[in-house]
Design a protein around this motif. Structure first.
Motif: not given
Length: 184
Positions: A11-38
């Motif tokens: 389940l941890s591997l599956m959760a990690f795999a699904l989280g990689m989708d969020a990671f990849s999209v967040s990586l691109g989103m993080g390149m936009v100026s976003i505050r730490l609180k956000q």
């Protein structure tokens, strides 16, 4: 390895795999100026969606499993393979990331877009009979941590890591789908 440890590891591997989708999209989103609180707010929101979406899927999957037995297990394996293949192929597309800020409705759209796969995976896990509390806790934890990591790393660098991380996550889901259909 004991059955419980094996299930938590899987389940941890599956959760990690699904989280990689969020990671990849967040990586691109993080390149936009976003505050730490956000960033904190975005990670927690994505984590919550990665709890509720698979929970709904697991409840549905449990029902289907009781009604259709072995056929439902094979269907779950095929579903995992399709999700994994889609994620794998998406990892090699060169389309640009969305340029909206994840605030208000944008945050809701962002969270639901990276959490839709977790519903399908929850459906599969419900068919398979996985431990619900363990699964949704791990899904929420990994999604939150990987979203934060992607947003923070995206602030630091511009690159192609996100593209390949989604392909890696997809290959893990592909493996588990094949394992469900052909137990070895």
């Amino acid at each position: 390895m004991s059955t419980v440890t094996g299930e938590v590891f899987t389940l941890s591997l599956m959760a990690f795999a699904l989280g990689m989708d969020a990671f990849s999209v967040s990586l691109g989103m993080g390149m936009v100026s976003i505050r730490l609180k956000q960033i904190v707010k975005i990670g927690l929101t994505v984590g919550l969606f990665h709890v509720w979406m698979p929970l709904i899927g697991m409840l549905t999957g449990n029902f289907l499993s009781e009604q259709f037995g072995t056929l439902a297990t094979y269907a779950g394996g095929v579903l995992l393979i399709l999700i994994g293949f889609h994620m794998f192929m998406s990892g090699f597309k060169n389309d640009e990331k969305r340029s909206f800020k994840p605030i208000g409705i944008g945050l809701f759209l962002f969270a639901i877009s990276v959490s839709l796969d977790s519903f399908s995976l929850g459906l599969t896990l419900g068919i398979f009979g996985a431990k619900t509390l363990t699964a949704i806790t791990l899904f929420g934890f990994f999604a939150t941590i990987l979203t934060w990591a992607g947003l923070l790393l995206g602030r630091k660098m511009k690159g192609i890591i996100g593209q390949y991380s989604e392909a890696f996550g997809g290959s893990i889901l592909l493996f588990f789908g094949i394992k469900l259909i052909f137990p070895f």
